[in-house]
Design a protein around this motif. Structure first.
Motif, short mmCIF file in Angstrom:
data_model
loop_
_atom_site.label_atom_id
_atom_site.label_comp_id
_atom_site.label_asym_id
_atom_site.label_seq_id
_atom_site.Cartn_x
_atom_site.Cartn_y
_atom_site.Cartn_z
N ALA A 265 46.14 50.42 8.27
CA ALA A 265 46.71 49.45 9.21
C ALA A 265 45.75 48.30 9.51
CB ALA A 265 47.07 50.16 10.51
N ALA A 266 44.51 48.39 9.04
CA ALA A 266 43.51 47.37 9.33
C ALA A 266 43.74 46.13 8.47
CB ALA A 266 42.11 47.92 9.09
N VAL A 267 43.39 44.97 9.02
CA VAL A 267 43.52 43.70 8.31
C VAL A 267 42.13 43.10 8.09
CG1 VAL A 267 44.48 41.38 8.34
CG2 VAL A 267 45.77 43.28 9.35
N PRO A 268 41.68 43.01 6.83
CA PRO A 268 40.39 42.37 6.56
C PRO A 268 40.46 40.87 6.86
CG PRO A 268 41.15 43.69 4.69
CD PRO A 268 42.30 43.54 5.61
N GLY B 34 29.41 33.40 3.22
CA GLY B 34 30.62 34.08 3.60
C GLY B 34 30.42 34.98 4.81
N VAL B 35 31.47 35.15 5.58
CA VAL B 35 31.48 36.10 6.70
C VAL B 35 32.72 36.97 6.55
CG1 VAL B 35 30.18 34.61 8.27
CG2 VAL B 35 32.68 34.43 8.19
N SER B 36 32.60 38.21 6.98
CA SER B 36 33.74 39.13 6.87
C SER B 36 33.66 40.18 7.96
CB SER B 36 33.77 39.79 5.48
OG SER B 36 32.52 40.39 5.16
N SER B 37 34.83 40.71 8.32
CA SER B 37 34.91 41.74 9.34
C SER B 37 36.19 42.53 9.17
CB SER B 37 34.85 41.13 10.75
OG SER B 37 35.97 40.31 10.97
N ILE B 38 36.20 43.74 9.71
CA ILE B 38 37.39 44.58 9.70
C ILE B 38 37.21 45.66 10.76
CG2 ILE B 38 36.52 46.15 7.92
CD1 ILE B 38 39.40 46.35 6.86
N ASP B 39 38.28 46.08 11.39
CA ASP B 39 38.25 47.18 12.34
C ASP B 39 39.05 48.34 11.75
OD1 ASP B 39 36.79 45.69 14.12
OD2 ASP B 39 38.53 45.01 15.26
N ASP C 245 36.21 55.46 14.63
CA ASP C 245 36.53 54.04 14.76
C ASP C 245 35.33 53.25 14.24
OD1 ASP C 245 38.96 54.60 15.86
OD2 ASP C 245 38.38 54.16 17.93
N LEU C 246 35.55 52.53 13.16
CA LEU C 246 34.47 51.83 12.47
C LEU C 246 34.70 50.33 12.55
CD1 LEU C 246 31.93 52.22 10.62
CD2 LEU C 246 33.52 52.18 8.67
N ARG C 247 33.66 49.59 12.97
CA ARG C 247 33.76 48.13 13.12
C ARG C 247 32.57 47.45 12.42
NH1 ARG C 247 34.99 50.62 17.91
NH2 ARG C 247 37.10 50.24 18.77
N PRO C 248 32.67 47.23 11.12
CA PRO C 248 31.58 46.56 10.41
C PRO C 248 31.74 45.04 10.43
CG PRO C 248 33.17 47.40 8.84
CD PRO C 248 33.68 47.77 10.21
N ARG C 249 30.61 44.35 10.44
CA ARG C 249 30.57 42.89 10.38
C ARG C 249 29.51 42.49 9.34
NH1 ARG C 249 34.37 44.16 12.89
NH2 ARG C 249 35.04 43.47 14.97
N TYR C 250 29.82 41.47 8.55
CA TYR C 250 28.92 41.06 7.47
C TYR C 250 28.77 39.54 7.45
CZ TYR C 250 30.23 45.72 5.81
OH TYR C 250 30.48 47.07 5.72
N ARG C 251 27.57 39.12 7.05
CA ARG C 251 27.30 37.68 6.90
C ARG C 251 26.28 37.51 5.76
NH1 ARG C 251 25.72 36.43 12.05
NH2 ARG C 251 23.49 36.61 11.61
N THR C 252 26.62 36.67 4.81
CA THR C 252 25.73 36.42 3.67
C THR C 252 25.67 34.93 3.40
OG1 THR C 252 26.30 38.54 2.65
CG2 THR C 252 25.30 36.89 1.23
N SER D 12 26.11 44.36 10.50
CA SER D 12 26.12 45.04 11.78
C SER D 12 27.28 46.02 11.79
CB SER D 12 26.27 44.04 12.93
OG SER D 12 26.41 44.71 14.16
N VAL D 13 26.99 47.27 12.15
CA VAL D 13 28.02 48.31 12.13
C VAL D 13 27.99 49.06 13.45
CG1 VAL D 13 28.89 50.38 10.98
CG2 VAL D 13 27.82 48.57 9.64
N SER D 14 29.16 49.22 14.05
CA SER D 14 29.29 50.15 15.17
C SER D 14 30.37 51.15 14.81
CB SER D 14 29.66 49.42 16.47
OG SER D 14 30.94 48.85 16.37
N SER D 15 30.11 52.42 15.13
CA SER D 15 31.04 53.47 14.75
C SER D 15 31.12 54.50 15.88
CB SER D 15 30.58 54.14 13.46
OG SER D 15 31.41 55.22 13.11
N ASP D 16 32.34 54.81 16.29
CA ASP D 16 32.58 55.83 17.31
C ASP D 16 33.17 57.07 16.64
OD1 ASP D 16 31.82 53.91 19.11
OD2 ASP D 16 33.86 53.40 19.72
#
Length: 773
Positions: free
Chosen positions: A283-286, A312-317, A337-344, A373-377
């Motif tokens: 159900a997640a949208v990149p 580039g920047v990218s994120s997804i929940d 619940d995983l929320r990664p964020r990326y920047r290159t 950056s990654v946060s995970s519950d």
């Protein structure tokens, strides 16, 4: 009254392959034109052919004392001028001998010092092949020795090696992973940041590469960006799976030869999901966006300056608390619940200067950043509330100074030498917050910097045009732990006759461990935190390759290679176990492993066959087959399959173009089929997993269970329409047309206490529209 035929301008530059010196007086002919249409290059090496009919054209370039080049099936459209950069190779033979043809566009590497296992590709190939999604990595998976049997990522697995063994190079700069959602230490990702519309001809290497390439044990992607049009302003619009894209290029002014080229892209996957298309994220949208650009500034006496960049920047929940188990999810899971964020980002400035007609130098300054950056519950199996909160930050900044000198003594002998200085500035942090509010450090908490240096020299000697020696040596030094290495390289090419050649290549290659591995923390005997992996040495690899190349016809080529690769100094555990860092890259993240030692080994060997009909007479085909074995030893000294030992890969591709309306439009159909051996995994210990309420695998049976074989076939349909100054292209790429549910993974689900099976993507339809004007 008959309509006026549509034409376009074809122009470019002709230069010496080694020094980039302009070649004045080269002959450029449009083959098959009546009357014959041709021109000569001027004192700057530039040429221009006006009034070239649209459609497929063949162009021949020749110059006294140099090998002739023929470019077949060049696509000429009304919406964009054709700008060619022609590199000619000086011939050893006297000018009254028979002219030798060198089709540089296809059957020879762009890097003239590469002897074996190299394939040159161009922009058209990245967009032509069915299933490639305009992605250079997915395109490369069609070549012999490369396995891409993974719908979730574009990892490049070469001859059974880990994808972490790949070197990415852009405009001569060693760059971080150029993919969205690329975890620290990885070299692939679900979506590429590289815009194929911004790329020029480039090389892809799979073994025994020249000495100028260091810090890689598996392969090299040596990418070049094209210059913008320096005479006409041109624009591009595109919408498809990779995003909504806008591009612009042109001169800075009417009186300037300086040019710019920029392409920006924004994710459209939210739109695709709204249309009911599944692309493997549940159900997640990149969400992602990226930009590619290059500025080219030539001068009469001060050389050529260029400024280039990629970002580039990218994120997804990926929310397990909201998981819809009816949808395919290759990236998340229902228990977190995983929320990664990326920047290159990569930016560089390059200066090329011709010191004299035989010597040229190039100086490049560059900077790059890879930020994650990654946060995970973790979710309670009973209440579905968060119980552990993980947070991690990985940031690597790199500042580079690169110097290269090319010198041609004569037609027989030339050298290339250079230095790479890369300063790494890093920050690695992670921690866990438990449900009772206790915050504790998990694996790393390091920041600092270190210098990685490389120096190389290469020598090419042509005994004749038919017998060539390429040799070189590369030296590496890593200041963090004072590791050093010397890498000899050797290659021979023997042209038996105009249609057959034998080639041999050897190379010793070394590679740093992924930077984060050096900063894994352990508690020593005194209770102090220590970097137990800090003194890890390079992993090394000996490559041996024997190749046979047969040019059956002008556009039909048969190539066979046999190879052996022996790896050493591989990090493994200090105690007896099956672990080896050679298997890193099999999962989305690097293993968090402490107390490693350079005592592991590995071996890969196999045979590859390629039969390729280059595009001509409106069709092409490519058949590749690879049989291979990839094995390793951990600290327990037992030979095992690597995670990437599929055993075989077969690809079949073909395409046909049907010109319509005197070349004004065309219909294309492309087809691809892939059959690959299933990879090996470690069996799940179900009983222990249930007791521990987390996945446990049998370490003593590591990589003994073979997954099902992978099969997929794709079909791509396209239509191109040329009108005055505008070209429109429509395509629909139907991937996995048989809807085969290839196995992706088997994992233990602690909530159900059962093994969960996840399949790869089923039928997947990707429409695309592009306009050039």
């Amino acid at each position: 009254m008959m309509s006026q035929p549509l034409t376009q301008t074809v122009r470019g530059t002709v230069t010496d392959m080694l020094t980039s010196a302009p070649l004045a007086g080269a002959t450029i002919l449009l083959m098959g034109s009546e009357p014959t249409k041709g021109t000569f290059s001027d004192e700057s090496g530039e040429f221009q052919l006006d009034g070239v009919p649209i459609g497929r054209q063949t162009i021949k370039i020749s110059y006294i004392g140099y090998l002739e080049v023929v470019l077949p099936a060049v696509q000429v459209n009304t919406g964009k001028e054709v700008v060619l950069d022609i590199l000619l190779e000086e011939s050893v033979s006297s000018t009254d001998e028979v002219v030798i043809s060198a089709n540089k566009a296809k059957d020879k590497p762009l890097n003239e010092m590469s002897t074996v296992s190299t394939r040159t590709f161009d922009l058209e190939e990245t967009s032509r092949y069915a299933g490639s999604r305009n992605d250079p990595s997915r395109m490369a998976s069609n070549y012999a020795g490369v396995s891409g049997a993974n719908d979730s990522r574009n990892d490049i697995i070469i001859r059974g090696n880990s994808p972490t063994g790949l070197l990415w190079r852009l405009e001569g700069v060693n760059i971080p992973n150029p993919n969205h959602y690329g975890a620290t230490g990885a070299t692939g990702g679900p979506v590429s940041m590289l815009n194929n519309n911004a790329l020029s001809r480039s090389d892809f290497m799979t073994a025994a590469f020249p000495a100028q390439y260091g810090n890689a044990v598996a392969g090299v992607f040596d990418l070049n960006m094209r210059n913008g049009n320096n005479k006409e302003r041109e624009f591009l619009g595109q919408i498809g799976f990779n995003g909504f894209e806008l591009g612009a290029e042109g001169p800075f002014s009417a009186n300037s030869k300086a040019s710019y080229m920029v392409n920006y892209r924004y994710s459209t996957l939210g739109l695709f999901q709204a249309l009911g298309v599944e692309f493997g994220t549940g159900a997640a949208v990149p969400e992602y966006q990226d930009i590619n650009f290059k500025v080219d500034i030539p001068s009469k006496k001060a050389g050529r300056f260029s400024i280039f960049g990629l970002g580039g920047v990218s994120s997804i929940d990926l929310l397990g608390s909201e998981t819809d188990t009816s949808q395919t999810d290759l990236f998340g899971g229902e228990n977190a619940d995983l929320r990664p964020r990326y920047r290159t980002g990569i930016v560089g400035i390059k200066h090329k200067l011709l010191l004299n007609e035989k010597t040229a130098q190039q100086i490049t300054l560059a900077a790059s950043q890879a930020w994650e950056s990654v946060s995970s519950d973790s979710l309670s199996l009973e209440t579905r509330e968060p119980v552990l909160q993980f947070g991690g930050l990985n940031q690597t900044n790199k500042y580079s100074l690169i110097y290269q000198l090319n010198h041609k003594f004569n037609a027989r002998d030339n050298i290339r030498t250079g230095v790479y200085l890369d300063y790494y500035d890093y920050l690695f942090e992670d921690s866990v917050l438990s449900a009772n509010g206790v915050d504790f450090r998990l694996n790393t908490n390091s920041d600092g910097g270190s210098l990685f240096s490389q120096a190389y020299i290469q020598w090419q000697h042509k005994f004749t045009d038919q017998l060539v020696l390429n040799s070189g040596i590369n030296a590496l030094h890593f200041a963090l732990n004072n590791s050093t290495a010397l890498e000899p390289r050797l290659g021979f090419r023997y042209q038996v006759n105009p249609t057959q050649s034998f080639n041999f290549g050897y190379g010793l290659h070394n590679q740093l461990q992924p930077i984060r591995i050096y900063f894994q923390e352990s508690i020593d005997e005194n209770g102090e935190m220590t970097l137990s992996n800090k003194n890890l040495d390079f992993t090394n690899s000996h490559h041996f390759v024997l190749a046979y190349d047969h040019k059956i016809a002008s556009n039909l080529r048969l190539k066979a290679e046999v190879y052996a690769q022996f790896l050493g100094n591989v990090p493994v555990d200090t105690f007896s176990s099956s672990f080896s860092l050679l298997n890193a890259g099999a999962d989305f993240a690097l293993p968090n492993r402490r107390d490693l030692q350079n005592e592991g080994i590995g071996r890969n060997y196999g045979v590859e066959l390629t039969l390729e009909k280059f595009f001509s007479n409106n069709y092409y085909f490519l058949l590749t087959g690879s049989l291979f074995q990839a094995e390793y030893q951990g600290s327990d000294k037992i030979w095992r399959n690597t995670a990437f030992n599929g055993g075989y890969v077969f690809n079949a591709l073909a395409g046909k173009e049907f010109p319509l309306g005197n070349g004004k439009s065309s219909i294309t159909i492309d087809w691809k089929a892939t059959l690959a051996g299933g990879r090996y995994v470690t069996p799940i210990d179900l009983e222990s997993s249930r007791l521990a309420r987390q996945e446990v695998r049998f370490d003593d049976q590591a990589f003994s269970e073979k997954l099902d074989d992978y099969f997929r076939t794709d079909v791509k349909l396209g239509f191109r329409l040329n009108s005055k100054r505008i070209t429109q292209e429509f395509s629909i790429d139907i991937q996995n047309v048989t809807n085969r549910r290839n196995l992706f993974s088997r994992t233990f689900n602690p909530r159900t206490g059962q093994v969960s099976v996840e399949n790869q993507l089923g039928l997947f339809v990707i429409p695309q529209f592009r306009i050039l004007f």
